[in-house]
Scaffold this motif. Sequence first.
Motif, short mmCIF file in Angstrom:
data_model
loop_
_atom_site.label_atom_id
_atom_site.label_comp_id
_atom_site.label_asym_id
_atom_site.label_seq_id
_atom_site.Cartn_x
_atom_site.Cartn_y
_atom_site.Cartn_z
N ASN A 127 0.76 -1.36 -0.04
CA ASN A 127 -0.03 -0.03 0.18
C ASN A 127 0.90 1.32 -0.12
OD1 ASN A 127 1.04 0.18 2.47
ND2 ASN A 127 -0.93 0.04 3.86
N GLU A 219 -9.05 -4.40 8.86
CA GLU A 219 -7.43 -4.29 8.63
C GLU A 219 -6.74 -5.60 9.08
OE1 GLU A 219 -3.78 -2.24 8.06
OE2 GLU A 219 -5.61 -1.74 7.77
N TYR A 220 -7.41 -6.32 9.92
CA TYR A 220 -6.62 -7.60 10.38
C TYR A 220 -7.15 -8.91 9.96
CZ TYR A 220 -3.44 -4.63 12.84
OH TYR A 220 -2.47 -3.65 13.17
N ASP A 327 -9.86 -4.69 15.90
CA ASP A 327 -9.87 -4.55 14.50
C ASP A 327 -10.72 -3.23 14.04
OD1 ASP A 327 -9.40 -5.22 11.91
OD2 ASP A 327 -10.44 -6.94 11.46
N HIS A 330 -9.97 -1.30 6.98
CA HIS A 330 -8.55 -0.90 6.12
C HIS A 330 -8.90 0.46 5.55
CE1 HIS A 330 -5.14 -1.83 3.93
NE2 HIS A 330 -5.84 -1.67 2.82
N GLU A 331 -7.70 0.99 5.19
CA GLU A 331 -7.56 2.42 4.47
C GLU A 331 -8.57 3.44 5.19
OE1 GLU A 331 -5.89 3.25 2.19
OE2 GLU A 331 -5.01 1.21 1.69
#
Length: 454
Positions: A127, A219-220, A327, A330-331
């Motif tokens: 990323n 994300e995880y 958690d 993501h982003e």
Amino acid sequence: MKVTSSALLALSISSLTAMAHADEFMPTELKATSAQSETKGFIEEQSLSGTTRNWYANELKRRDDRFSYNNHGTRESTPRRINWVQGTILDYKSGFTQGTIGFSTQVAAYNAVALDRDAKDIAGPNNRTLTHSDGDAVGQWSKLGLANLSARMSNTTLTVGRQNFSSPTIDVIGNRALPSSFQGVGLHSEEFNNLSFDAGSFDRVSPRTEASLSKFRSEYGAAGAETDRASVAGLNYQPLKNLKTTLYATHVEDFWNQYYFGAVHDIGDNAVLGLNTNLNYYKTLDTGSKALGNINNDAYSLAFGLTHQAHTVTLAFQQIVGDEYFDYLHETNGIYLANSLLSDFNGPNEKSLQLAYSINMAQYGIPGLKFNAYHARGWDIDGTKYKGTAYDVKNMDGEDHSEYSIGTSYAVQSGPLKATAIRATYTTHRASKNQADGNINEFRLVTTIPFNIL
């Protein structure tokens, strides 16, 4: 939460309450002025501005850890990864039209140029630098990072389209050459002097290092699960002059319901001795089809920062109570915990402690120059009781890790390059065998130059 964790959280809230007891109460009142009534017009308040950011990171894996890269169809290992990207944003904003309800628009073009295009250096995909499927860099790419319409009545604004949005659970993340953004509907209201509201519902994210939109994922999570919608609502309330509180609830379709409470209190005089207390707490529960399995997770941090003139010393404790990671999406920057650093220190049942020091050289005649250093350590990471398959934690049994960092930053104070920011950091992370972040040294140098055209 476990009894010890509940007791510590209760103690944190009690100490905040005690410190705030003698503080000045702020009654909630409607604002006397309206931002919409003071608008000068669609054209009159338009602007064209932007930033260009030179983003460089050099990472070296230590011990037996390695990156991998594509060498003519074969994945090979390398201990070093170098990513160097120039990211530029050109941002047009109109003013609001006059009238009871005003309308405005915003369009921002994002462009990235890979300055290092060697496949071995990049060690993609990642990323940091956008690459083709074979691992070669995309030399230059662009996208519409922002494109939205807004309607405003009084001090309340509704925005539709691709936009920036900030909350403790869904927040723009800007730690690469370009930031992320979200597609959907956002609402921000500041009708009261000490009380504001935010709400949003988003179906796609525009990632930091991708040219297209993506569905949300965690994300995880190890299973690659995606969701079509994330919605959030919350308020920011300042009951006392030196106390600010935040309360948010977030629904991520088929992932989780997440609740957040935060409080920040300041006391004393920084010229002599000031104390900043910062509490963050998240409660996460599975929902819907449970695409990430069963989740019942508590995460909190408590940080105390003592400031004397140019010097600040901070001590932060953080704990995760649950057999999976704490958690977030993501982003996004949806983790306001104090020990979210190069590592998030968010493993199952993890405890962590951070000691940090910073100095502001303005006190010594060099305004804009700052230095900082920290050491953080996490321990008691235990995922052996995890029953699901969404998180790769079952082999974590008493894991630990530590992180050290030193950094400096400088912001230009005047002249044609005013507000240009330069930041350099060197961070090391060391981990036991099954801690996910591994063993790595990273040097990062980021220079951000703002500019105005209109």
